[in-house]
Design a protein around this motif. Structure first.
Motif, mmCIF file in Angstrom:
data_model
loop_
_atom_site.group_PDB
_atom_site.id
_atom_site.type_symbol
_atom_site.label_atom_id
_atom_site.label_comp_id
_atom_site.label_asym_id
_atom_site.label_seq_id
_atom_site.Cartn_x
_atom_site.Cartn_y
_atom_site.Cartn_z
ATOM 1 N N PRO A 329 0.852 -1.049 -0.140
ATOM 2 C CA PRO A 329 -0.042 0.156 -0.111
ATOM 3 C C PRO A 329 0.820 1.305 0.021
ATOM 4 C CG PRO A 329 -0.901 -1.579 1.493
ATOM 5 C CD PRO A 329 0.448 -2.224 1.080
ATOM 6 N N GLY A 330 0.540 1.941 -0.932
ATOM 7 C CA GLY A 330 1.409 3.556 -1.088
ATOM 8 C C GLY A 330 2.353 3.181 -1.940
ATOM 9 N N VAL A 331 2.751 2.108 -2.220
ATOM 10 C CA VAL A 331 4.059 2.029 -3.107
ATOM 11 C C VAL A 331 3.441 1.801 -4.702
ATOM 12 C CG1 VAL A 331 6.087 0.663 -3.688
ATOM 13 C CG2 VAL A 331 5.455 0.973 -1.398
ATOM 14 N N GLU A 332 3.990 2.441 -5.660
ATOM 15 C CA GLU A 332 3.738 2.108 -7.048
ATOM 16 C C GLU A 332 4.819 1.495 -7.667
ATOM 17 O OE1 GLU A 332 1.724 5.809 -8.912
ATOM 18 O OE2 GLU A 332 2.729 6.644 -7.117
ATOM 19 N N ILE A 333 4.409 0.358 -8.597
ATOM 20 C CA ILE A 333 5.340 -0.169 -9.288
ATOM 21 C C ILE A 333 5.165 -0.468 -10.545
ATOM 22 C CG2 ILE A 333 6.601 -2.583 -9.638
ATOM 23 C CD1 ILE A 333 6.388 -3.026 -6.614
ATOM 24 N N ARG A 334 6.066 -0.147 -11.623
ATOM 25 C CA ARG A 334 5.756 -0.112 -12.864
ATOM 26 C C ARG A 334 6.817 -0.833 -13.644
ATOM 27 N NH1 ARG A 334 5.804 6.269 -14.446
ATOM 28 N NH2 ARG A 334 8.033 6.788 -14.827
ATOM 29 N N ILE A 335 6.517 -1.225 -14.877
ATOM 30 C CA ILE A 335 7.314 -2.064 -15.870
ATOM 31 C C ILE A 335 7.626 -1.484 -17.086
ATOM 32 C CG2 ILE A 335 8.200 -4.200 -16.742
ATOM 33 C CD1 ILE A 335 8.020 -4.548 -13.732
ATOM 34 N N VAL A 336 8.541 -0.779 -17.408
ATOM 35 C CA VAL A 336 8.844 -0.078 -18.626
ATOM 36 C C VAL A 336 9.839 -0.657 -19.601
ATOM 37 C CG1 VAL A 336 8.234 2.082 -17.492
ATOM 38 C CG2 VAL A 336 10.515 1.548 -17.632
ATOM 39 N N ASP A 337 9.530 -0.167 -20.923
ATOM 40 C CA ASP A 337 10.543 -0.545 -21.956
ATOM 41 C C ASP A 337 11.779 0.466 -22.034
ATOM 42 O OD1 ASP A 337 9.743 1.613 -23.303
ATOM 43 O OD2 ASP A 337 8.396 0.483 -24.870
ATOM 44 N N GLY A 338 12.812 0.278 -23.035
ATOM 45 C CA GLY A 338 13.777 0.842 -23.036
ATOM 46 C C GLY A 338 13.494 2.608 -23.333
ATOM 47 N N GLU A 339 12.338 2.943 -23.578
ATOM 48 C CA GLU A 339 12.020 4.291 -24.046
ATOM 49 C C GLU A 339 10.966 4.796 -22.925
ATOM 50 O OE1 GLU A 339 12.004 1.844 -26.800
ATOM 51 O OE2 GLU A 339 13.770 2.795 -26.990
ATOM 52 N N GLY A 340 10.908 3.965 -21.670
ATOM 53 C CA GLY A 340 10.096 4.347 -20.555
ATOM 54 C C GLY A 340 8.743 4.148 -20.673
ATOM 55 N N THR A 374 13.149 9.177 -12.594
ATOM 56 C CA THR A 374 12.813 9.417 -13.843
ATOM 57 C C THR A 374 12.247 11.126 -13.641
ATOM 58 O OG1 THR A 374 10.421 8.774 -13.282
ATOM 59 C CG2 THR A 374 12.251 7.257 -14.522
ATOM 60 N N SER A 375 11.740 11.844 -14.537
ATOM 61 C CA SER A 375 11.035 13.147 -14.467
ATOM 62 C C SER A 375 9.872 13.031 -13.369
ATOM 63 C CB SER A 375 10.872 13.670 -15.745
ATOM 64 O OG SER A 375 9.888 12.962 -16.549
ATOM 65 N N ASP A 376 9.069 11.883 -13.420
ATOM 66 C CA ASP A 376 7.974 11.876 -12.661
ATOM 67 C C ASP A 376 8.282 11.063 -11.289
ATOM 68 O OD1 ASP A 376 8.303 9.575 -13.909
ATOM 69 O OD2 ASP A 376 6.271 9.165 -14.253
ATOM 70 N N GLY A 377 9.365 11.016 -10.785
ATOM 71 C CA GLY A 377 9.595 10.666 -9.574
ATOM 72 C C GLY A 377 9.726 9.162 -9.342
ATOM 73 N N PHE A 378 9.859 8.458 -10.231
ATOM 74 C CA PHE A 378 10.026 6.915 -10.142
ATOM 75 C C PHE A 378 11.399 6.599 -10.096
ATOM 76 C CE2 PHE A 378 5.676 6.596 -11.434
ATOM 77 C CZ PHE A 378 5.377 5.383 -10.854
ATOM 78 N N PHE A 379 11.990 5.538 -9.252
ATOM 79 C CA PHE A 379 13.397 5.088 -8.941
ATOM 80 C C PHE A 379 13.540 3.974 -9.974
ATOM 81 C CE2 PHE A 379 16.426 2.287 -6.671
ATOM 82 C CZ PHE A 379 17.458 3.150 -7.104
ATOM 83 N N ASN A 380 14.490 4.106 -10.739
ATOM 84 C CA ASN A 380 15.030 2.874 -11.582
ATOM 85 C C ASN A 380 15.735 2.100 -10.879
ATOM 86 O OD1 ASN A 380 14.056 3.902 -14.444
ATOM 87 N ND2 ASN A 380 15.620 5.399 -13.962
ATOM 88 N N THR A 381 15.162 0.798 -10.334
ATOM 89 C CA THR A 381 15.650 0.085 -9.537
ATOM 90 C C THR A 381 16.999 -0.886 -9.996
ATOM 91 O OG1 THR A 381 14.394 -1.963 -10.357
ATOM 92 C CG2 THR A 381 13.626 -0.405 -8.426
ATOM 93 N N GLY A 382 17.114 -0.924 -11.439
ATOM 94 C CA GLY A 382 17.960 -1.700 -12.189
ATOM 95 C C GLY A 382 17.703 -3.241 -12.248
ATOM 96 N N ASP A 383 16.345 -3.479 -11.692
ATOM 97 C CA ASP A 383 15.826 -5.033 -11.830
ATOM 98 C C ASP A 383 15.197 -5.141 -13.079
ATOM 99 O OD1 ASP A 383 17.144 -6.032 -9.762
ATOM 100 O OD2 ASP A 383 15.739 -5.153 -8.145
ATOM 101 N N LEU A 384 15.215 -6.220 -13.513
ATOM 102 C CA LEU A 384 14.070 -6.426 -14.770
ATOM 103 C C LEU A 384 12.930 -7.510 -14.199
ATOM 104 C CD1 LEU A 384 16.783 -7.620 -17.571
ATOM 105 C CD2 LEU A 384 15.703 -5.668 -17.417
ATOM 106 N N GLY A 385 11.871 -7.149 -14.445
ATOM 107 C CA GLY A 385 10.605 -7.590 -13.875
ATOM 108 C C GLY A 385 9.400 -7.562 -14.712
#
Length: 504
Positions: A329-340, A374-385
């Motif tokens: 709860p309160g945590v957002e997780i997203r999966i993006v491609d190389g272009e974000g 990212t510009s909208d405040g997401f941290f790039n974890t370095g993990d693939l998921g």
């Protein structure tokens, strides 16, 4: 509102100050009021040395109730706690101390002379000692104090801790965790995992690491629970104390070692309500073997030093092996491609996270934070998921070549830089390969400059002298050349495939 994490700890024990908080392996019991008083005494010592809010306190000591009180005292005074792995060698410590510029260093008596030399070089004015049995100059100074230090008011974005994680460039980065980060994550976890004052946690984790220090301790302190405190992990000790406990947290290695004990059974776990695993991937075969042996389905979660916990399999609901559950709860997780761009369900991409648990940035490295957010405040974890249609998150790989051995992170570049500087070494590539006990083990693939250069034992011995033991390669393999792609980049995926059975 006072956002000081320790103020929230203290509030949970109002009316129960004299109830047991911590019981050591030898049966010594400490109530919250005893721990609180000792914490205030140590806070008095810190204040007397000139440690002020925001000042760093660097700590490399054995796990003990006294060490826990030192952490609490730093929170209480608004100082920034910097825990250091006991395995770190002098060169590593010199960097951490030089970069953090602490006002005070606390170490054990055996390391005092070396640490004083490091402190002098870094301009740190104070060094005190604290040993595993609670003795040392810090303890002696605390004994003389009244212990009436008030809890300092803090804002949510005030720093609480500074932990170092080596980067892919080999330059360690200071991860800044705030009182707000730790409080938000702790409050989320006690709800997600059902912690209450009735729980007793079997604490066998180290406390220089997020898992043992922030996850385990915060769950206990923010719920008013108690803990059986083991100085280190030993499967037989854990089995002895499981019958009196309700929750256990560990890395996958802890569970495989329990399963290796022939007398470990469902009877051992009769009082347990929850087993939690993290810090490294839990193999599905371990999940199923543990379930079959004990009737307990291990709850796997996902976190990082930079974020604390991001996701968790549910307490009440399906715990899916091979996944790290649903976003907390309160945590957002997203999966993006190389272009974000966000990818569809069940497609693999780069895992990003946003929430109050995410760290404030890198110590004195604003340019690195700019790269990793990212510009909208997401941290790039370095993990693939990937995230399935039901919202369960699975970690399928890492795009930073990180090695996780026994729950501890090893960044290959740091080891490669050291190995490459050894006489007779032309170049090296460090990889992780499967290991039955540690999950992964460090292996160095080395190209020699001359035929009569270092052998495997020489390189391992040299690493052991300067690097923490968990970073030291378990094996060194020699090759004529490293595999490279058309852009001359070392193909570590090829090396991992080639040596996947090396330690089998």
């Amino acid at each position: 509102m006072n956002h000081n994490l320790y103020a929230h700890f203290a509030s949970r024990f109002q009316g129960a100050e004299d109830s047991p908080l911590l019981v050591t392996n030898d049966g010594r019991s400490y109530s919250f009021s005893e721990i609180d008083h000792r914490t205030a005494q140590i806070a008095d010592v810190l204040a007397g040395l000139g440690v002020r809010a925001g000042d760093r306190v660097s700590v490399q000591v054995e796990k003990s109730p006294a060490a826990l009180c030192l952490y609490f005292a730093c929170l209480r005074t608004g100082a920034v706690y910097q825990p250091l792995n006991l395995g770190y060698r002098r060169a590593e410590i010199e960097y951490f101390i030089g970069n953090a510029e602490p006002t005070l260093i606390v170490c054990d008596s055996v390391s005092e002379a070396e640490m004083r030399a490091i402190a002098q070089k870094a301009g740190t004015g104070h060094v005190l000692t604290l040993n595993g049995d609670g003795s040392g100059s810090l303890a002696e100074a605390a004994d003389a104090m009244a212990g009436d230090f008030d809890i300092l008011p803090c804002e949510a974005d005030d720093l609480a801790a500074l932990l170092y994680s080596s980067g892919t460039t080999g330059v360690p980065k200071g991860i800044m965790l705030t009182h707000g980060n730790l409080l938000a994550n702790g409050q989320t976890l006690i709800e997600a995992w059902g912690f209450s004052a009735k729980d007793r946690l079997l604490h066998a984790l180290p406390i220089f690491h997020v898992h043992g220090l922030f996850v385990a301790v915060s769950c206990v302190m923010l719920s008013g629970a108690s803990m059986r405190w083991l100085p280190s992990y030993d499967a037989k000790d854990v089995m002895q104390h499981l019958p009196e406990c309700t929750v256990f947290m560990g890395v996958p290695t802890y569970y495989t070692r329990l399963l290796a004990e022939s007398d470990f059974s469902s009877d051992t776990c009769a009082a347990m309500r929850l087993f939690v695993s993290g810090s490294a991937p839990l193999l599905e075969e371990t999940f199923h073997a543990f379930d079959e042996r004990t009737g307990h389905r291990i709850l796997e979660r996902y976190g990082m030093t930079e974020t604390n916990m991001n996701s968790s399999n549910p307490l009440a609901g399906e715990r899916r092996p091979g996944t790290v559950g649903l976003p907390l709860p309160g945590v957002e997780i997203r999966i993006v491609d190389g272009e974000g761009q966000i990818v569809p369900s069940d497609e693999t991409g780069h895992l990003q996270v946003r929430g109050p648990n995410v760290f404030a940035g890198y110590w004195r490295m604003p340019e690195k934070a700019a790269e990793d957010f990212t510009s909208d405040g997401f941290f790039n974890t370095g993990d693939l998921g990937k995230i399935d249609a039901d919202g369960y998150v699975a970690i399928v790989g890492r795009n930073k070549d990180l090695v996780i051995t026994g729950g501890l992170n090893v960044y290959p570049k740091e080891v490669e830089l050291f190995v490459d500087d050894l006489p007779g070494v032309k170049e090296s590539a460090v990889i992780g390969v499967p290991h039955a006990d540690f999950g992964e083990a460090v292996v160095a693939v080395v190209v020699l400059a001359t035929d009569d250069a270092n052998n495997e034992a020489d390189i391992i011995a040299a690493c052991r002298e300067e690097l923490a033991a968990f970073k030291t390669p378990k094996r060194v393999v020699f090759v004529d050349e490293l595999p490279r792609n058309s852009m001359a980049k070392v193909q570590k995926n090829v090396l991992r495939e080639t040596y996947a059975q090396l330690l089998s």
